[in-house]
Scaffold this motif. Structure first.
Motif, PDB file in Angstrom:
ATOM      1  N   PRO A  78      -4.099   5.282  -3.566  1.00 15.04           N
ATOM      2  CA  PRO A  78      -2.921   5.514  -2.303  1.00 15.04           C
ATOM      3  C   PRO A  78      -3.719   4.601  -1.080  1.00 15.04           C
ATOM      4  O   PRO A  78      -4.803   4.722  -0.918  1.00 15.04           O
TER       5      PRO A  78
ATOM      6  N   SER B 224       3.290   2.928  -8.194  1.00 16.35           N
ATOM      7  CA  SER B 224       3.435   3.965  -7.146  1.00 16.35           C
ATOM      8  C   SER B 224       2.510   4.578  -6.465  1.00 16.35           C
ATOM      9  O   SER B 224       2.673   5.291  -5.490  1.00 16.35           O
TER      10      SER B 224
ATOM     11  N   SER C 215       1.467   3.947  -3.040  1.00 12.72           N
ATOM     12  CA  SER C 215       2.230   4.254  -1.686  1.00 12.72           C
ATOM     13  C   SER C 215       2.393   5.715  -1.721  1.00 12.72           C
ATOM     14  O   SER C 215       3.205   6.181  -0.762  1.00 12.72           O
ATOM     15  N   GLN C 216       1.344   6.771  -2.338  1.00 16.86           N
ATOM     16  CA  GLN C 216       1.858   8.026  -2.367  1.00 16.86           C
ATOM     17  C   GLN C 216       1.526   8.619  -0.933  1.00 16.86           C
ATOM     18  O   GLN C 216       0.640   8.213  -0.139  1.00 16.86           O
ATOM     19  N   LYS C 217       2.478   9.594  -0.430  1.00 17.22           N
ATOM     20  CA  LYS C 217       2.481   9.941   0.811  1.00 17.22           C
ATOM     21  C   LYS C 217       2.443   8.958   1.780  1.00 17.22           C
ATOM     22  O   LYS C 217       1.716   9.213   3.142  1.00 17.22           O
ATOM     23  N   CYS C 218       2.966   7.888   1.918  1.00 19.11           N
ATOM     24  CA  CYS C 218       3.132   6.869   2.731  1.00 19.11           C
ATOM     25  C   CYS C 218       4.561   6.723   3.217  1.00 19.11           C
ATOM     26  O   CYS C 218       5.393   6.852   2.408  1.00 19.11           O
TER      27      CYS C 218
ATOM     28  N   HIS D  51       7.754   3.923   4.037  1.00 15.51           N
ATOM     29  CA  HIS D  51       7.980   2.553   3.530  1.00 15.51           C
ATOM     30  C   HIS D  51       7.383   2.309   2.074  1.00 15.51           C
ATOM     31  O   HIS D  51       6.823   1.304   1.895  1.00 15.51           O
ATOM     32  N   ARG D  52       7.662   3.407   1.221  1.00 14.35           N
ATOM     33  CA  ARG D  52       7.148   3.103  -0.098  1.00 14.35           C
ATOM     34  C   ARG D  52       7.426   2.032  -0.894  1.00 14.35           C
ATOM     35  O   ARG D  52       6.756   1.336  -1.484  1.00 14.35           O
ATOM     36  N   SER D  53       8.820   1.898  -0.872  1.00 18.81           N
ATOM     37  CA  SER D  53       9.605   0.648  -1.694  1.00 18.81           C
ATOM     38  C   SER D  53       8.866  -0.699  -1.332  1.00 18.81           C
ATOM     39  O   SER D  53       8.330  -1.575  -1.836  1.00 18.81           O
TER      40      SER D  53
ATOM     41  N   ASN E 246       5.141  -0.792  -2.710  1.00 23.86           N
ATOM     42  CA  ASN E 246       5.193  -0.955  -3.979  1.00 23.86           C
ATOM     43  C   ASN E 246       5.428  -2.492  -4.314  1.00 23.86           C
ATOM     44  O   ASN E 246       4.817  -2.837  -5.130  1.00 23.86           O
TER      45      ASN E 246
END
Ligand code: THG
Length: 260
Positions: free
Chosen positions: A166, A199, A202-205, A207-209, A212
């Protein structure tokens, strides 16, 4: 670019619940949706909370195979769960997720992969964990390549995973993962394939997409061949299609978003 659908994983609450209830419906819906969205493989992971993966894994495999032909990526940190999952696979060429560079793991997983004619993911880690820099990750990848070669396992069936962490806790690992992807392509001829669990980045962030798909484009430019992803993220799948065109991996056409 080979996209592996990540959703049938007990890390997700809906899947954990379906496993607990022995309810095939949510699992089968995810199998159908991910296949329709373009997944070439489906990752199957019971999640860490399951006591008996050797019972749950075959149930997951059978449940999925009832509704799709999509090949499966059997994802378990425990050998009994993995073995039981592989034995339940009936029609497709499975992928084993995964071995580490640890000799005891390689001794167990390479013969298993050979016996099942499976593809094998090798993680660039050992009992000391994930190395900080690219050179040490590539060193572990080389140990996996050497062991595969000695065992008569085809290098073109091997997928090296440099291990994505992450960005909010392991920011310095990002460039090291990209450099590892480049170096892995120089380890052997033919070179092993490469894969990441996208993925994770971006765990626990928020704007994950965005995180990623940005990392996916960077990783593809560094030589990434496959990724375990949220295939239902349209922007992500479109980024993969655009990257394939821009990296000259497919012939350009105005309909490049339709490329799978
Ligand atoms: N390498 C390999 N295999 C892997 C990984 C890897 N398998 C598992 C994982 N990493 C890739 N799959 C996921 C699946 C889910 C998530 C991240 C990676 C995820 N899940 C939400 C979370 O934890 O926040 C679940 C929460 C929810 O929505 O219910 O982020 O690196 N070879």
């Amino acid at each position: 670019m080979l996209l592996v659908g990540e959703r049938i994983n007990g890390l997700f609450k809906d899947v954990a619940q379906a496993i607990q209830d022995h309810d095939p419906e949510p699992i089968q819906k995810l199998a159908l949706e991910q296949t329709a969205a373009g997944a070439a493989y489906l990752d199957i992971n019971t999640g860490p909370a399951v006591d008996e993966p050797e019972k749950v894994m075959p149930w997951l495999v059978k449940t999925v195979e009832e509704v799709v032909d999509t090949p499966l990526c059997i994802d378990s940190a425990k050998i009994p769960g993995l073995r039981a999952g592989l034995e339940a696979v009936s029609r497709s060429r499975p992928m084993i997720n995964s071995t580490t560079a640890e000799p005891a793991h390689l001794e167990a997983y390479l013969p298993l992969a050979k016996a099942h004619g499976a593809l094998l993911i090798g993680l660039a880690m050992n009992r000391r964990g994930v190395p900080k820099d690219a050179a040490d990750r590539a060193g572990l990848a080389m140990e996996i390549v050497v062991a595969a070669d000695a065992a008569g396992f085809p290098i073109e069936d091997l997928f090296i995973d440099p291990l994505v962490l992450p960005v909010n806790v392991g920011q310095e690992h990002g460039p090291e993962v990209l450099e590892t992807l480049r170096q892995v392509k120089c380890l052997a001829d033919p070179a092993p394939h490469t894969i990441v669990g996208l993925s994770n980045v971006s765990q626990k962030c928020p704007h994950r997409s965005l995180l990623n798909r940005t990392f996916l484009a960077m990783a593809m430019a560094a030589g990434l061949d496959a990724a375990i992803v949220d295939v239902e993220d349209r922007e992500l799948v479109h980024t993969a299609a655009a990257s394939r065109v821009l990296l000259n991996q497919v012939i350009y056409s105005d309909a490049f978003l339709e490329n799978r």
